[in-house]
Scaffold this active site. Structure first.
Site, PDB file in Angstrom:
ATOM      1  N   HIS A   8       0.840  -1.209   0.000  1.00 11.11           N
ATOM      2  CA  HIS A   8       0.000   0.000   0.000  1.00 11.11           C
ATOM      3  C   HIS A   8       0.872   1.254   0.000  1.00 11.11           C
ATOM      4  O   HIS A   8       0.577   2.229  -0.689  1.00 11.11           O
ATOM      5  CB  HIS A   8      -0.876   0.044   1.260  1.00 11.11           C
ATOM      6  CG  HIS A   8      -1.840  -1.087   1.396  1.00 11.11           C
ATOM      7  ND1 HIS A   8      -1.700  -2.058   2.364  1.00 11.11           N
ATOM      8  CD2 HIS A   8      -2.958  -1.394   0.698  1.00 11.11           C
ATOM      9  CE1 HIS A   8      -2.689  -2.919   2.260  1.00 11.11           C
ATOM     10  NE2 HIS A   8      -3.470  -2.553   1.259  1.00 11.11           N
TER      11      HIS A   8
ATOM     12  N   LYS B 183      -0.706  -7.018  -7.759  1.00 13.33           N
ATOM     13  CA  LYS B 183      -0.964  -8.323  -7.126  1.00 13.33           C
ATOM     14  C   LYS B 183      -2.413  -8.752  -7.392  1.00 13.33           C
ATOM     15  O   LYS B 183      -2.683  -9.919  -7.658  1.00 13.33           O
ATOM     16  CB  LYS B 183      -0.686  -8.302  -5.632  1.00 13.33           C
ATOM     17  CG  LYS B 183      -0.759  -9.732  -5.082  1.00 13.33           C
ATOM     18  CD  LYS B 183      -0.331  -9.850  -3.671  1.00 13.33           C
ATOM     19  CE  LYS B 183      -1.437  -9.546  -2.724  1.00 13.33           C
ATOM     20  NZ  LYS B 183      -2.560 -10.505  -2.782  1.00 13.33           N
TER      21      LYS B 183
END
Ligand code: PAF
Length: 282
Positions: free
Chosen positions: A37, A149
């Protein structure tokens, strides 16, 4: 850094920035922030005047038997990290704020949502597309950042944005891995030490695919069979799928040519993990 709970205030904050001609970068998250993140937040910081991060564990994207209740939540630490990364505002709404009683509108990106992970998680991408569309409307982002991802998620969001003419640019950032190759995921927190070790099989298998393709093995069935063999040797691993698809539209590829996305989803014990690589064989 502002922490904003209400849609009205979040929307007013963004409108004010827009009025001042500021470019808004947006990172939607479900919290439990990790380096993956943070890489999105840092990129957003580099490319925009204002950075907004949302933290919302979205019930609409979890199936009835999935981990919504136990999904890791660590708001105070997330706020600390956002402050450190110079985020301007964190949007942290309650579920009732986002889905008030009587809520009934959902977005379905047809064709892309029921394949790969969607086959095993019915309704998941409908929940993702719906929350992301709502957040885009509230936050009025110019640029929004997603991780590779979740490759299928990124393709679906891009398609939604294109189909619904949403005025936001989607930026997809590379997977961040631990030093031994495990792709960062909030769900890694569920793994005990043995499972954490076993989870490396995903990266091992993907590396094997990369090597096979480099050695001119182009037949997808053969590649998938080989990877299955590697993963099945691991007793705590259960495969949902291994796929070789076009990275842009997720169409299955019989043979690897040009670019291919090798994607897999594997349960390690009770934890479902996903990972992927894109190989370029020009
Ligand atoms: O990738 C995630 O964390 C979530 O699916 C997202 C995009 C924040 C939507 O809830």
């Amino acid at each position: 850094m502002r922490v904003i709970h209400s849609i009205k205030k979040m929307s007013a904050y963004s409108s004010d920035k827009k009025l001042k001609k500021k470019i808004i970068g947006f990172v939607p998250t479900m919290g439990a922030l990790h380096e993956g993140h943070l890489s999105l937040i840092r990129k957003a910081r580099q490319e925009n005047d204002v950075v907004i991060v949302s933290i919302f564990v979205n019930p609409a994207q979890f199936g009835p038997t999935e981990d919504f209740k136990k999904y890791p939540r660590n708001f105070q630490h997330d706020v600390y990290l956002c402050r450190k990364e110079n985020v301007d505002a964190v949007f942290y709404p309650k579920t009732k704020e986002i889905y008030p009683s009587g809520y009934s509108t959902y977005i379905e990106v047809e064709g892309l949502s029921n394949i790969l992970c969607g086959r095993f998680r019915p309704g998941h991408f409908k929940g993702v597309a719906t929350i992301v569309a709502k957040l885009f409307n509230i936050v009025k982002a110019d640029n929004a950042y997603f991780g590779q991802k979740d490759a299928q998620q990124a393709v679906i969001i891009k398609k939604m944005v294109q189909d619904l003419n949403m005025p936001v640019k989607i930026k997809v950032m590379p997977i961040i891995r631990e030093i031994d190759g495990l792709a960062l995921s909030s769900r890694n927190a569920y793994l005990n030490p043995q499972e954490r070790q076993a989870a490396l099989v995903l990266f091992t298998a993907l590396n094997r695919a990369r090597r096979l393709i480099k050695n001119k093995v182009k037949d997808s069935r053969r590649i998938i069979k080989d990877l299955k063999g590697i993963i099945k040797k691991n007793r705590s691993a259960k495969i949902d799928y291994i796929a070789v698809v076009d990275p842009d539209d997720l169409a299955p590829l019989d043979k690897v040519k040009n670019k291919a996305l090798i994607a897999l989803a594997v349960h390690i014990g009770k934890t479902r993990l996903i990972d992927n690589i894109v190989v370029n064989c020009n």
